[in-house]
Write a protein that holds these residues in place. Structure first.
Motif, PDB file in Angstrom:
ATOM      1  N   THR A 275      34.754  57.491  44.196  1.00  0.00           N
ATOM      2  CA  THR A 275      34.154  56.160  44.174  1.00  0.00           C
ATOM      3  C   THR A 275      35.244  55.145  43.894  1.00  0.00           C
ATOM      4  O   THR A 275      35.964  55.254  42.893  1.00  0.00           O
ATOM      5  CB  THR A 275      33.081  56.038  43.073  1.00  0.00           C
ATOM      6  OG1 THR A 275      32.023  56.968  43.324  1.00  0.00           O
ATOM      7  CG2 THR A 275      32.510  54.631  43.015  1.00  0.00           C
ATOM      8  N   VAL A 276      35.379  54.169  44.777  1.00  0.00           N
ATOM      9  CA  VAL A 276      36.335  53.085  44.531  1.00  0.00           C
ATOM     10  C   VAL A 276      35.568  51.770  44.535  1.00  0.00           C
ATOM     11  O   VAL A 276      34.639  51.573  45.328  1.00  0.00           O
ATOM     12  CB  VAL A 276      37.475  53.062  45.567  1.00  0.00           C
ATOM     13  CG1 VAL A 276      38.213  54.391  45.560  1.00  0.00           C
ATOM     14  CG2 VAL A 276      36.984  52.727  46.952  1.00  0.00           C
ATOM     15  N   VAL A 277      35.972  50.884  43.635  1.00  0.00           N
ATOM     16  CA  VAL A 277      35.311  49.592  43.465  1.00  0.00           C
ATOM     17  C   VAL A 277      36.366  48.502  43.548  1.00  0.00           C
ATOM     18  O   VAL A 277      37.440  48.618  42.943  1.00  0.00           O
ATOM     19  CB  VAL A 277      34.584  49.518  42.109  1.00  0.00           C
ATOM     20  CG1 VAL A 277      33.880  48.177  41.949  1.00  0.00           C
ATOM     21  CG2 VAL A 277      33.600  50.666  41.962  1.00  0.00           C
ATOM     22  N   GLY A 278      36.079  47.459  44.291  1.00  0.00           N
ATOM     23  CA  GLY A 278      37.033  46.362  44.369  1.00  0.00           C
ATOM     24  C   GLY A 278      36.537  45.259  45.272  1.00  0.00           C
ATOM     25  O   GLY A 278      35.429  45.310  45.815  1.00  0.00           O
ATOM     26  N   ASP A 279      37.387  44.241  45.431  1.00  0.00           N
ATOM     27  CA  ASP A 279      37.060  43.084  46.248  1.00  0.00           C
ATOM     28  C   ASP A 279      38.277  42.733  47.088  1.00  0.00           C
ATOM     29  O   ASP A 279      39.309  42.316  46.560  1.00  0.00           O
ATOM     30  CB  ASP A 279      36.665  41.898  45.359  1.00  0.00           C
ATOM     31  CG  ASP A 279      36.238  40.679  46.163  1.00  0.00           C
ATOM     32  OD1 ASP A 279      36.155  40.768  47.401  1.00  0.00           O
ATOM     33  OD2 ASP A 279      35.981  39.621  45.547  1.00  0.00           O
ATOM     34  N   ASP A 280      38.182  42.939  48.391  1.00  0.00           N
ATOM     35  CA  ASP A 280      39.312  42.627  49.268  1.00  0.00           C
ATOM     36  C   ASP A 280      39.734  41.173  49.166  1.00  0.00           C
ATOM     37  O   ASP A 280      40.907  40.836  49.334  1.00  0.00           O
ATOM     38  CB  ASP A 280      38.929  42.949  50.712  1.00  0.00           C
ATOM     39  CG  ASP A 280      37.673  42.190  51.142  1.00  0.00           C
ATOM     40  OD1 ASP A 280      37.788  41.205  51.883  1.00  0.00           O
ATOM     41  OD2 ASP A 280      36.564  42.596  50.732  1.00  0.00           O
ATOM     42  N   ALA A 281      38.770  40.297  48.848  1.00  0.00           N
ATOM     43  CA  ALA A 281      39.082  38.871  48.755  1.00  0.00           C
ATOM     44  C   ALA A 281      39.879  38.523  47.504  1.00  0.00           C
ATOM     45  O   ALA A 281      40.308  37.386  47.356  1.00  0.00           O
ATOM     46  CB  ALA A 281      37.792  38.043  48.787  1.00  0.00           C
ATOM     47  N   GLN A 282      40.059  39.477  46.603  1.00  0.00           N
ATOM     48  CA  GLN A 282      40.835  39.224  45.394  1.00  0.00           C
ATOM     49  C   GLN A 282      42.100  40.078  45.338  1.00  0.00           C
ATOM     50  O   GLN A 282      42.619  40.353  44.258  1.00  0.00           O
ATOM     51  CB  GLN A 282      39.974  39.470  44.154  1.00  0.00           C
ATOM     52  CG  GLN A 282      38.789  38.523  44.039  1.00  0.00           C
ATOM     53  CD  GLN A 282      38.060  38.659  42.717  1.00  0.00           C
ATOM     54  OE1 GLN A 282      38.572  38.327  41.660  1.00  0.00           O
ATOM     55  NE2 GLN A 282      36.838  39.154  42.781  1.00  0.00           N
TER      56      GLN A 282
END
Length: 702
Positions: A275-282
């Motif tokens: 499971t990976v969590v993140g925001d490409d926009a950041q």
């Protein structure tokens, strides 16, 4: 009456719940700003434990120790609440996951576990960046590469030698090659073109550096990740390592570099339990080797592709602020379609505020901060953000003048930085040659002059009727004779009654420049930018004495410290670089210099990828705001190089990122011009001698 146990799902929205309950193959949680990323990841970990997973076989990877502890404790609290248990821990929950931490910390633990099997001494030591730089420097000297720099570039060329990168630069090149998994030639061509002809020498240096570390049973930070990857490249060790963990969770996946992404693929080749969590926009850390392509291409690297759950309900900002953020990131090519929305529908739109110049910008920002304070918004709930630390210089002067306390993150307070002190010390010593403290600092910037020689010079100047004459007559130590005349010439020029202000600041800057490159090789260009900014600020004062007096009476109180407040004020304004602001939020945010050349920075427009990262940096700044947002756009910037016929200025354009689509979400303002300086009032009607100041002072004590 006994209370029913709480479920970890009770407070989640449908998208968050879908992410928590996902089972099976790989999962990508695209969590927009303020959408409850930490809550969702902690709930997923807690739910897996409640489903029967062994916490000892769950691996959580983050980018800071604090984040790892917070996530593990939050998951622990959710498990306790779901089971109806009370915690005996003072903070409400003990960490749930024994295997949680940064990539580097987990790598160190694993390498120690497997050390005997991989030819590594179990008692190996880990050196920090400073020690690694020293080791690199020793190898560089042993190979004779330092000789190219002895005597300066002119002397090196006369011997047929060439300038060679200093140890800090060599270490940076070495680190970038490893973390980006790019060959040396490519890194040199794209990041360090002036070192291209040193390819073979650098290869030999890095080989010697690795040999030295091995002989001393030492690893640097990059070796930890590289060693972890090498473990996974050996089939037997890889199988054993994969079997240790049933599931792997990664926070802030958009900040991973290629080496970290390779480690994750080695741990979970088919993506099961990942499971990976993140925001490409950041994704804003390309300068550290972060690769936004890791998150953009995550789903498609598996077969079948990973499931993608987008979190788009925002719990932080008002809808008008989110409309601005959505419009900004919608212009970015290649990013997934995300539309942040909220139930907070306040109608006030963000503002684009055009001002005449940086001084007007500082006044406008300070005025607004005080106005919000009068409306009940404490200074602590407000932040002023900027692209680089130098951009806040004029604002810091203004805040100090008005006695508005502030804390600055992302660098020292402007006036407390060593190179700023150096420049001001030169001016103070020129203004008062008997100012020993200033002279003590200045003369020791000359290579070859230490404390003993400096004391001898200052004693001679104190004893002389004409300190400047004593300075000119003094004989420096042999090691300083090459550099000494430049300082003497500078001080003589500054002592002339017709020394131009603020032009003389440029002469001081030129004298300091080579010393900054020698003393601060890793960031001397940024320090020179600070000196340029100081020169721009000096243009607003009439002479050197007034400039120095203002700084003496209204100095910033202390250097900033990210771990606490460096003063005793109960309330203070937050100043922060945009990079340091990531992960934070405030009720009101003002962003400085939203103009081309600053956002995007003129140093980060060499490629489309760099420009897009600058767009994401502005996106991060916008999404820090809960209720109020102002984007500041000065129309004019001072230029340090002066034309013979007068002052020159650059006229800025509002950032290219403020497109028509973005502009439609903003209210455009142009504050009234600041009142004229009282110093410009007409004194023609006041005769000379209208006030006898000496008599007035004597009468005060009569």
């Amino acid at each position: 009456m006994a209370q029913e146990p709480l479920s970890v799902l009770d407070t989640l929205n449908p998208e968050q719940r879908a992410a928590v309950l996902h089972r099976g193959g790989p999962l990508l949680v695209l969590a927009g700003a303020g959408t409850g990323k930490t809550l969702t990841l902690a709930a997923r970990v807690a739910q897996r434990v409640l489903d029967g997973a062994d916490p000892n076989r769950l691996l959580l990877l983050t980018f800071s120790r604090r984040a790892a502890q917070a996530l593990s404790q939050r998951a622990g609290r959710q498990v306790q609440q779901a089971l109806g248990l009370r915690s005996s821990s003072p903070d409400g929950a003990a960490p749930l996951l024994p295997w949680s931490g940064t990539f580097h910390a987990v790598a160190a633990r694993l390498l120690r576990d497997y050390a005997p099997r991989i030819g590594l001494a179990p008692q190996f030591s880990i050196v920090d960046r400073a020690d690694a730089e020293s080791l690199m420097g020793l190898a560089r000297e042993r190979l004779g590469l330092a000789q190219a720099n002895v005597g300066g570039q002119a002397a090196a060329q006369a011997r047929g030698g060439r300038r060679f990168a200093l140890p800090a630069t060599c270490l940076a090149i070495h680190s970038r090659c490893l973390n980006t998994q790019a060959p040396l030639g490519q890194v040199l061509a794209t990041q360090y073109p002036w070192c291209l002809d040193a390819h073979d020498a650098l290869t030999a240096l890095f080989r010697a550096y690795a040999q030295d570390k091995h002989a001393q049973a030492t690893l640097d930070y990059d070796d930890l990740l590289l060693g972890w990857q090498r473990l996974l490249a050996e089939p037997t060790l890889a199988a054993h390592l994969r079997a240790r963990f049933d599931e792997v969770f990664v926070d802030e996946y958009q900040d991973t570099n290629r080496l970290q992404a390779a480690i994750l693929r080695g741990l979970r080749p088919d993506g099961s339990g990942l499971t990976v969590v993140g925001d490409d926009a950041q994704s804003i850390y390309a300068f550290r080797g972060a690769e936004v392509g890791n998150i953009l291409g995550f789903a498609q690297q598996f077969e079948p592709p990973a499931r993608v759950v987008a979190l788009q309900r925002n719990y932080r900002s008002t809808q008008p602020i989110l409309d601005c953020a959505n419009a900004l990131i919608a212009e970015a090519p290649g990013h997934p379609d995300k539309h942040l929305h909220t139930e907070r529908t306040e109608s006030a739109r963000p503002q684009l505020v055009t001002v005449a110049d940086e001084l007007d910008q500082a006044r406008s920002v300070a005025d607004q901060a005080l106005a919000w304070r009068e409306e009940g918004l404490r200074l602590k709930q407000q932040a002023v953000l900027f692209r680089t630390s130098t951009h806040s210089a004029a604002l810091e002067f203004e805040l100090a003048r008005r006695n508005i306390p502030f804390v600055k993150f992302g660098g020292l307070k402007f006036l407390e930085a060593a190179h700023i002190k150096d420049l001001l010390s030169v001016l103070r010593w020129a203004h008062n040659p008997r100012a020993r403290l200033a002279g003590w600092r200045v003369v020791q910037r000359v290579p070859g002059i230490g404390a003993v020689s400096a004391r001898r010079l200052l004693d001679a100047m104190d004893a002389a009727p004409e300190p400047l004459a004593a300075l000119q007559a003094w004989q420096p130590p042999p090691a300083a004779r090459a550099e000494w005349p430049a300082l003497v010439q500078l001080m003589a020029g500054l002592a002339r009654p017709d020394s131009p202000w603020p032009g003389e600041l440029g002469r001081v800057r030129d004298w300091l420049a080579p010393h900054l490159e020698r003393l601060h090789p890793e960031d001397h260009t940024l320090r020179l930018a600070d000196l340029d900014q100081l020169q721009a600020l000096a243009a607003g004062t009439r002479h050197r004495e007034r400039f120095l007096t203002d700084l003496t009476l209204d100095p910033p109180e202390a250097t900033s410290d990210e771990s606490g407040v460096p003063h005793r004020d109960e309330d203070y304004l937050i100043l922060s670089t945009l990079h340091s602001a990531k992960g934070q939020e405030w009720s009101a945010v003002q962003i400085l210099n939203v103009v081309d050349g600053c956002l995007p920075s003129d140093l980060s427009t060499g490629s489309a990828g760099e420009i897009e990262e600058e767009r994401r940096l502005l996106y991060v700044g916008i999404t820090r705001a809960r209720r109020h947002l102002r984007l500041m756009a000065p129309l004019r910037f001072h230029v340090t190089q002066q034309h013979r016929h007068g002052d020159r200025h650059l006229y800025g354009n509002v950032s290219r990122f403020v497109t028509r689509r973005v502009m439609a979400t903003l209210e455009r303002l142009a504050p009234a011009a600041a009142p004229a300086d009282a110093a410009g009032a007409d004194l023609a009607g006041l005769p000379d001698g209208a006030l006898d100041l000496g008599a007035a002072l004597r009468n005060t004590w009569s």
